[in-house]
Design a protein around this motif. Structure first.
Motif, short mmCIF file in Angstrom:
data_model
loop_
_atom_site.label_atom_id
_atom_site.label_comp_id
_atom_site.label_asym_id
_atom_site.label_seq_id
_atom_site.Cartn_x
_atom_site.Cartn_y
_atom_site.Cartn_z
N ALA A 219 -11.52 53.37 1.42
CA ALA A 219 -10.62 54.34 1.94
C ALA A 219 -11.02 55.62 2.62
O ALA A 219 -10.28 55.96 3.69
CB ALA A 219 -9.45 54.63 0.73
N GLU A 220 -11.88 56.18 2.16
CA GLU A 220 -12.38 57.57 2.58
C GLU A 220 -13.33 57.13 3.77
O GLU A 220 -13.03 57.74 5.00
CB GLU A 220 -13.34 58.15 1.77
N LEU A 221 -13.71 56.08 3.94
CA LEU A 221 -14.50 55.56 4.98
C LEU A 221 -13.61 55.32 6.13
O LEU A 221 -13.80 55.67 7.43
CB LEU A 221 -15.48 54.20 4.95
N GLU A 222 -12.50 54.51 5.98
CA GLU A 222 -11.43 54.35 6.94
C GLU A 222 -10.77 55.53 7.46
O GLU A 222 -10.51 55.64 8.65
CB GLU A 222 -10.32 53.15 6.34
N SER A 223 -10.63 56.52 6.63
CA SER A 223 -9.96 57.89 7.08
C SER A 223 -11.05 58.69 7.92
O SER A 223 -10.70 59.26 8.95
CB SER A 223 -9.75 58.75 5.93
N LEU A 224 -12.16 58.39 7.71
CA LEU A 224 -13.20 59.02 8.54
C LEU A 224 -13.41 58.36 9.96
O LEU A 224 -13.40 59.05 10.89
CB LEU A 224 -14.51 59.19 8.00
N LEU A 225 -13.28 57.12 9.88
CA LEU A 225 -13.17 56.34 11.03
C LEU A 225 -12.00 56.75 12.02
O LEU A 225 -12.19 56.84 13.26
CB LEU A 225 -13.22 54.80 10.83
N ALA A 226 -10.83 56.79 11.05
CA ALA A 226 -9.69 57.13 12.05
C ALA A 226 -9.73 58.60 12.58
O ALA A 226 -9.32 58.74 13.73
CB ALA A 226 -8.38 56.88 11.01
N ALA A 227 -10.24 59.46 11.84
CA ALA A 227 -10.42 60.50 12.39
C ALA A 227 -11.47 60.89 13.60
O ALA A 227 -11.21 61.63 14.52
CB ALA A 227 -10.87 61.75 11.35
N GLU A 228 -12.55 60.28 13.52
CA GLU A 228 -13.55 60.14 14.61
C GLU A 228 -12.90 59.36 15.88
O GLU A 228 -13.02 59.83 16.81
CB GLU A 228 -14.84 59.48 14.21
N GLU A 229 -12.02 58.29 15.58
CA GLU A 229 -11.53 57.54 16.67
C GLU A 229 -10.48 58.31 17.32
O GLU A 229 -10.37 58.51 18.43
CB GLU A 229 -10.98 56.24 16.12
N ARG A 230 -9.51 59.22 16.84
CA ARG A 230 -8.49 60.00 17.27
C ARG A 230 -9.35 61.05 18.16
O ARG A 230 -8.69 61.25 19.38
CB ARG A 230 -7.70 60.64 16.27
N ALA A 231 -10.15 61.84 17.46
CA ALA A 231 -10.90 62.99 18.09
C ALA A 231 -11.49 62.52 19.54
O ALA A 231 -11.57 63.14 20.24
CB ALA A 231 -11.75 63.47 17.34
N GLY A 232 -12.03 61.25 19.46
CA GLY A 232 -12.51 60.51 20.36
C GLY A 232 -11.81 60.53 21.79
O GLY A 232 -12.46 60.20 22.76
N ARG A 233 -10.61 60.40 21.54
CA ARG A 233 -9.75 60.24 22.59
C ARG A 233 -9.26 61.57 23.23
O ARG A 233 -8.56 61.44 24.38
CB ARG A 233 -8.33 59.42 22.18
N ILE A 234 -9.14 62.65 22.61
CA ILE A 234 -8.55 63.94 22.97
C ILE A 234 -9.45 64.96 23.14
O ILE A 234 -10.42 65.11 22.47
CB ILE A 234 -7.33 64.12 22.25
N ASP A 235 -9.11 66.03 24.24
CA ASP A 235 -9.86 67.36 24.30
C ASP A 235 -9.06 68.28 23.40
O ASP A 235 -8.00 68.20 22.97
CB ASP A 235 -9.67 67.70 25.75
N PRO A 236 -9.75 69.26 22.78
CA PRO A 236 -11.29 69.54 23.14
C PRO A 236 -12.31 68.72 22.53
O PRO A 236 -13.55 68.92 22.59
CB PRO A 236 -11.48 71.07 22.94
N TYR A 237 -11.76 67.92 21.29
CA TYR A 237 -12.91 67.28 20.60
C TYR A 237 -13.94 66.46 21.43
O TYR A 237 -15.13 66.53 21.09
CB TYR A 237 -12.16 66.66 19.63
#
Length: 240
Positions: A208-226
């Motif tokens: 569950a934590e790994l999936e949350s981490l992936l979701a956070a990385e995936e979302r940040a990877g789409r938007i500025d400034p992240y």
């Protein structure tokens, strides 16, 4: 983490540009141990991998040997350099060309990229994964290496985790290059934003934590400034 994020982004672009169920012709230049090549072959695509490192070729062949016969039959491994695609293949032979984690070891990448673009059929997808030159100070800075961070601000080279000197790329320069080789940039993502300082062999968190981490990385990877401070950039161009 890197492979999973890139796989999700690549699948998104394939789904957006090709009919559902179409069996694609894929060229993976610098295929390494074959992680993406095998994954795409399992999805039904015909994959040709190009690799020059004998150890990587052996690892890819070993991984392929563990697959069912139908998947093995969809993968071809060619020993060679990415600059030699014109020797092995005809122009327009592929629907998708991958070049992941290769450009950082190429001093003058323009000729390589032009050759890869020629391999694409019209409307074909070129997927590049490169080190982000605009974020080279992030890793040493977050690790408390202040002298390393200061040096990175004025450099486009770095020493990777294998101890090899490598080169990073800038988004604007690659955007111009892709436009010049008739495969203009359509979409780009950041990869490894929150996890770049994690070691190579971390203990994975619970699912569950790994999936949350992936979701956070995936979302940040789409938007500025992240995404602009990501360790890696995933660029997707489309052949005119």
């Amino acid at each position: 983490m890197r492979q999973e994020l890139v796989a999700r982004q690549l699948d998104e672009q394939i789904a957006a540009r090709f009919p559902v169920g179409q069996r694609l012709r894929v060229l993976d230049v610098g295929m390494g141990q074959g992680t993406q090549a095998l994954r795409l072959a399992r999805a039904g695509h015909k994959v040709t991998g190009v690799e020059q490192d004998p150890e990587m070729i052996a690892a890819a062949r070993a991984a392929l040997a563990g697959e069912p016969e139908g998947i093995r039959g969809r993968v071809r491994i060619v020993e060679g350099d990415g600059h030699q695609t014109g020797v092995h293949f005809l122009p327009g032979s592929f629907d998708v060309v991958l070049c992941h984690g290769v450009l950082m070891y190429v001093d003058e990448p323009d000729a390589l990229l032009a050759g890869l673009a020629r391999m694409l059929a019209p409307g074909g997808l070129l997927s590049l994964l490169v080190r982000n030159a605009e974020a080279l100070a992030m890793r040493p800075g977050l690790a408390g290496d202040w002298s390393g961070a200061l040096a990175a601000f004025d450099s486009a080279t770095y020493r990777n985790r294998l101890g090899i000197e490598a080169r990073a790329d800038r988004l604007d320069a690659l955007t111009a290059t892709l436009a010049g080789i008739a495969a203009p940039l359509q979409v780009w993502y950041g990869v490894r934003i929150f996890t770049d300082t994690v070691g190579d062999d971390p203990v994975l968190p619970p699912d569950a934590e790994l999936e949350s981490l992936l979701a956070a990385e995936e979302r940040a990877g789409r938007i500025d400034p992240y995404r602009r401070v990501a360790a890696l950039l995933h660029l997707c161009g489309v052949r005119d």
